[in-house]
Enzyme design. Structure first.
Site, PDB file in Angstrom:
ATOM      1  N   HIS A 211       1.337   8.701 -64.103  1.00  0.00           N
ATOM      2  CA  HIS A 211       2.093   7.447 -64.240  1.00  0.00           C
ATOM      3  C   HIS A 211       3.158   7.309 -63.143  1.00  0.00           C
ATOM      4  O   HIS A 211       4.163   6.626 -63.338  1.00  0.00           O
ATOM      5  CB  HIS A 211       2.777   7.332 -65.605  1.00  0.00           C
ATOM      6  CG  HIS A 211       1.888   7.650 -66.767  1.00  0.00           C
ATOM      7  ND1 HIS A 211       1.185   6.691 -67.472  1.00  0.00           N
ATOM      8  CD2 HIS A 211       1.558   8.842 -67.329  1.00  0.00           C
ATOM      9  CE1 HIS A 211       0.483   7.284 -68.425  1.00  0.00           C
ATOM     10  NE2 HIS A 211       0.688   8.591 -68.355  1.00  0.00           N
TER      11      HIS A 211
ATOM     12  N   SER B 151       9.905  -1.325 -35.517  1.00  0.00           N
ATOM     13  CA  SER B 151      10.130  -2.715 -35.886  1.00  0.00           C
ATOM     14  C   SER B 151      10.713  -3.445 -34.681  1.00  0.00           C
ATOM     15  O   SER B 151      11.472  -2.875 -33.906  1.00  0.00           O
ATOM     16  CB  SER B 151      11.107  -2.778 -37.059  1.00  0.00           C
ATOM     17  OG  SER B 151      11.783  -4.019 -37.074  1.00  0.00           O
TER      18      SER B 151
ATOM     19  N   LYS C  27      13.704   1.689 -37.727  1.00  0.00           N
ATOM     20  CA  LYS C  27      12.448   1.777 -38.485  1.00  0.00           C
ATOM     21  C   LYS C  27      11.377   2.636 -37.843  1.00  0.00           C
ATOM     22  O   LYS C  27      11.203   2.660 -36.642  1.00  0.00           O
ATOM     23  CB  LYS C  27      11.874   0.367 -38.680  1.00  0.00           C
ATOM     24  CG  LYS C  27      12.721  -0.494 -39.597  1.00  0.00           C
ATOM     25  CD  LYS C  27      12.442  -0.228 -41.049  1.00  0.00           C
ATOM     26  CE  LYS C  27      11.203  -1.005 -41.455  1.00  0.00           C
ATOM     27  NZ  LYS C  27      10.858  -0.726 -42.839  1.00  0.00           N
TER      28      LYS C  27
ATOM     29  N   GLU D  54      -1.182   2.087 -43.659  1.00  0.00           N
ATOM     30  CA  GLU D  54      -1.222   0.756 -44.290  1.00  0.00           C
ATOM     31  C   GLU D  54      -2.461  -0.023 -43.878  1.00  0.00           C
ATOM     32  O   GLU D  54      -3.098  -0.702 -44.690  1.00  0.00           O
ATOM     33  CB  GLU D  54       0.030  -0.045 -43.921  1.00  0.00           C
ATOM     34  CG  GLU D  54       1.311   0.522 -44.518  1.00  0.00           C
ATOM     35  CD  GLU D  54       2.539  -0.146 -43.911  1.00  0.00           C
ATOM     36  OE1 GLU D  54       2.846  -1.276 -44.315  1.00  0.00           O
ATOM     37  OE2 GLU D  54       3.162   0.451 -43.019  1.00  0.00           O
TER      38      GLU D  54
ATOM     39  N   TYR E  45     -39.661 -12.296 -48.387  1.00  0.00           N
ATOM     40  CA  TYR E  45     -38.611 -12.492 -47.389  1.00  0.00           C
ATOM     41  C   TYR E  45     -38.053 -13.910 -47.447  1.00  0.00           C
ATOM     42  O   TYR E  45     -38.788 -14.879 -47.619  1.00  0.00           O
ATOM     43  CB  TYR E  45     -39.148 -12.219 -45.975  1.00  0.00           C
ATOM     44  CG  TYR E  45     -38.087 -12.445 -44.911  1.00  0.00           C
ATOM     45  CD1 TYR E  45     -37.174 -11.459 -44.595  1.00  0.00           C
ATOM     46  CD2 TYR E  45     -37.977 -13.677 -44.263  1.00  0.00           C
ATOM     47  CE1 TYR E  45     -36.180 -11.674 -43.648  1.00  0.00           C
ATOM     48  CE2 TYR E  45     -36.989 -13.904 -43.317  1.00  0.00           C
ATOM     49  CZ  TYR E  45     -36.086 -12.899 -43.012  1.00  0.00           C
ATOM     50  OH  TYR E  45     -35.099 -13.126 -42.086  1.00  0.00           O
TER      51      TYR E  45
ATOM     52  N   LYS F 283     -26.821  -8.426 -42.096  1.00  0.00           N
ATOM     53  CA  LYS F 283     -26.463  -7.544 -40.977  1.00  0.00           C
ATOM     54  C   LYS F 283     -24.981  -7.524 -40.652  1.00  0.00           C
ATOM     55  O   LYS F 283     -24.380  -6.450 -40.550  1.00  0.00           O
ATOM     56  CB  LYS F 283     -27.283  -7.906 -39.741  1.00  0.00           C
ATOM     57  CG  LYS F 283     -28.696  -7.397 -39.891  1.00  0.00           C
ATOM     58  CD  LYS F 283     -29.623  -7.865 -38.826  1.00  0.00           C
ATOM     59  CE  LYS F 283     -31.020  -7.869 -39.390  1.00  0.00           C
ATOM     60  NZ  LYS F 283     -31.213  -8.901 -40.468  1.00  0.00           N
TER      61      LYS F 283
HETATM   62  N1  ARG Z   1     -33.777 -12.064 -37.586  1.00  0.00           N
HETATM   63  C1  ARG Z   1     -34.494 -12.000 -38.810  1.00  0.00           C
HETATM   64  C2  ARG Z   1     -33.686 -11.257 -39.872  1.00  0.00           C
HETATM   65  O1  ARG Z   1     -32.742 -10.658 -39.547  1.00  0.00           O
HETATM   66  C3  ARG Z   1     -35.792 -11.319 -38.603  1.00  0.00           C
HETATM   67  C4  ARG Z   1     -36.846 -11.717 -39.557  1.00  0.00           C
HETATM   68  C5  ARG Z   1     -37.232 -13.102 -39.362  1.00  0.00           C
HETATM   69  N2  ARG Z   1     -38.438 -13.436 -40.022  1.00  0.00           N
HETATM   70  C6  ARG Z   1     -38.831 -14.716 -40.138  1.00  0.00           C
HETATM   71  N3  ARG Z   1     -39.916 -14.942 -40.740  1.00  0.00           N
HETATM   72  N4  ARG Z   1     -38.085 -15.682 -39.705  1.00  0.00           N
HETATM   73  O2  ARG Z   1     -33.984 -11.286 -41.033  1.00  0.00           O
END
Ligand code: ARG
Length: 456
Positions: free
Chosen positions: A155, A276, A282, A289, A316, A324
């Protein structure tokens, strides 16, 4: 014309080219993309899908492109969309029709799944190496301070004395779990998806196991639709990184508190502090941080990918291109934080005297007084009550429990004798906790030895 432009009557709008393109951020997978294509071409040649001669020329040219990229001789183009089509376009520019055979039996959907798995595998290895360096530094601190007494808190109130080494080894345990989580995650990443094609597999007689072997994968994926739509491993990786950052943020928070004038348990090196612009006196723990703050960034990436994947139908979808930047940013943040954190703790000064005097305040040996009475036959609940009264008395007199005179002790319990002073000294409190996982110096030293062995 685009590599996929056959059925289109018009060029893509420049805005769409820019919007759709991922080359700005997926260029960093160039090496994995090329090595994946080299293995794919080799397999196509071996399986007789393309001629051995063509396969060889493709492989040789891809490796030349790799060398040129590394020499800074290649410029990627936004209208070639992503790293996959940029490299394929360069290949075709260099060897014409032969280059056009590379994409046989493959889709960008399984290609990107392959590249990202290869990329993350490499990054996990780098992050694990950095984490191990942090862990060695934590262990070195524990080694040096296995006998340095400080107050332990619950605590954020003083609780019982511990050693600074023991406190450091608590973080070692967390980091050991972080490292093992990364290695678990890596094993689920290291499964080879190529051969899934766009979503249903492919009609060519591909040898998927050969490609897996060539690229150092442990096995191949078992469902083509899952292969191109699975991003669990990214969610899992950022979860691991989030937990790691959470641990660093707790460590940093303690360092920030301990650097304050109120605690003064540690002092950051001048080279790891900042001043600072207005207050001349400081010295701020900005590094700690910032690491604490960057934890929020990594959690943000986790929520990005969780939300991108939520409710996505199979297989997909272009949404998945958004995976990414989130995972790259999380990785970059970890790779930025770990070395700076390691050096910060390596260079800080530990103020042993302040830690010891901190441990002596706040009645941190009260439990040991109660245990003393228990050893004289008093039931624990009763001794707890007796010591509670002693603490009230100590507060009133403005002294610590071990500063009581013998008369004062006797007035609380007739069972207390001269040996009480030794029984409740800070040193005894620490060294008495000599069981697996306890704070005794001897135990900490054993844990340090095991930790060094583990890190070898
Ligand atoms: N740049 C795309 C990604 O990162 C690659 C795959 C794209 N595939 C497609 N059918 N457009 O997902």
């Amino acid at each position: 014309m685009k590599l996929w432009g056959g059925r289109f009557g018009k060029a893509t709008d420049a805005l769409v080219d820019d919007f759709n393109s991922s080359i700005r951020f997926d260029a960093r997978m160039y090496k994995q993309d090329i090595l994946g294509s080299v293995a794919h071409a080799k397999m196509l040649g071996k399986c007789g899908v393309i001629s051995e001669e063509d396969a060889k020329l493709i492989q040789k040219t891809l490796l030349e492109i790799l060398a040129d990229i590394e020499d800074g001789k290649v410029e990627f183009k936004i209208d070639a969309e992503d790293i996959h089509m940029n490299i394929e376009t360069i290949l075709i520019d260099r060897i014409g029709d032969v280059g056009k055979r590379l994409h046989t039996g493959r889709s960008r959907n399984d290609q990107v799944a392959l590249d990202i798995r290869m990329y993350l595998r490499d990054e996990i290895d780098e992050m694990s190496a950095l984490l191990k360096e942090t862990m060695s530094t934590v262990v070195a601190l524990a080694d040096e301070h296995s006998g340095t007494i400080m107050p332990g808190y619950t605590h954020l109130q003083k609780a019982q004395p511990v050693t600074f080494g023991h406190h450091m080894m608590a973080y070692f345990e967390m980091m050991k779990r972080d490292l093992s989580r990364l290695s678990d995650c890596r094993s689920r990443i290291n499964v080879m998806p190529l051969g899934a094609g766009a979503l249903a597999g492919t009609t060519y007689p591909l040898d998927r196991e050969f490609v897996a072997e060539e690229l150092g994968f442990d096995s191949v994926t078992h469902n083509s639709m899952d292969s191109v739509s699975d991003r669990d491993f990214i969610i899992e990786l950022i979860s691991c990184l989030s937990i790691l950052m959470m641990h660093l943020s707790r460590f940093c928070e303690e360092l920030i508190l301990w650097s304050s004038n109120e605690f003064s348990f540690v002092e950051m090196d001048d080279s790891y502090s900042t001043g600072s612009s207005i207050m001349p006196q400081k010295k701020n723990p900005d590094v700690a941080e910032l690491i604490r703050g960057k934890t929020g960034r990594v959690y943000g990436s986790l929520f990005t990918i969780l939300t991108v994947m939520k409710s996505l139908p199979l297989a997909y979808n272009k949404d998945m291109q958004e995976d990414k930047e989130a995972v790259f940013d999380a990785i970059d943040t970890i790779k930025l934080c770990l070395p700076v954190f390691t050096n910060m703790i390596r260079t800080m000064t530990v103020r042993k005297d302040n830690m010891l005097s901190g441990a002596k305040g706040g009645f941190t040996n009260a439990t040991d007084v109660a245990d003393y009475l228990v050893k004289k036959g008093v039931p624990f609940r009763e001794s707890h009550a007796v010591v509670g009264k002693m603490v009230a008395m100590a507060i009133e007199k403005g002294k610590a429990l071990d500063e009581f005179t013998m008369d004062e002790f006797k007035s609380c319990s007739a069972l207390i004798e001269e040996d009480i002073y030794d029984a409740i000294s800070m040193q005894t409190c620490v060294d008495g906790r000599d069981l697996i996982g306890g704070t005794a110096t001897a135990r900490v030293q054993k844990e340090v030895l095991e930790a060094k062995e583990y890190l070898k």
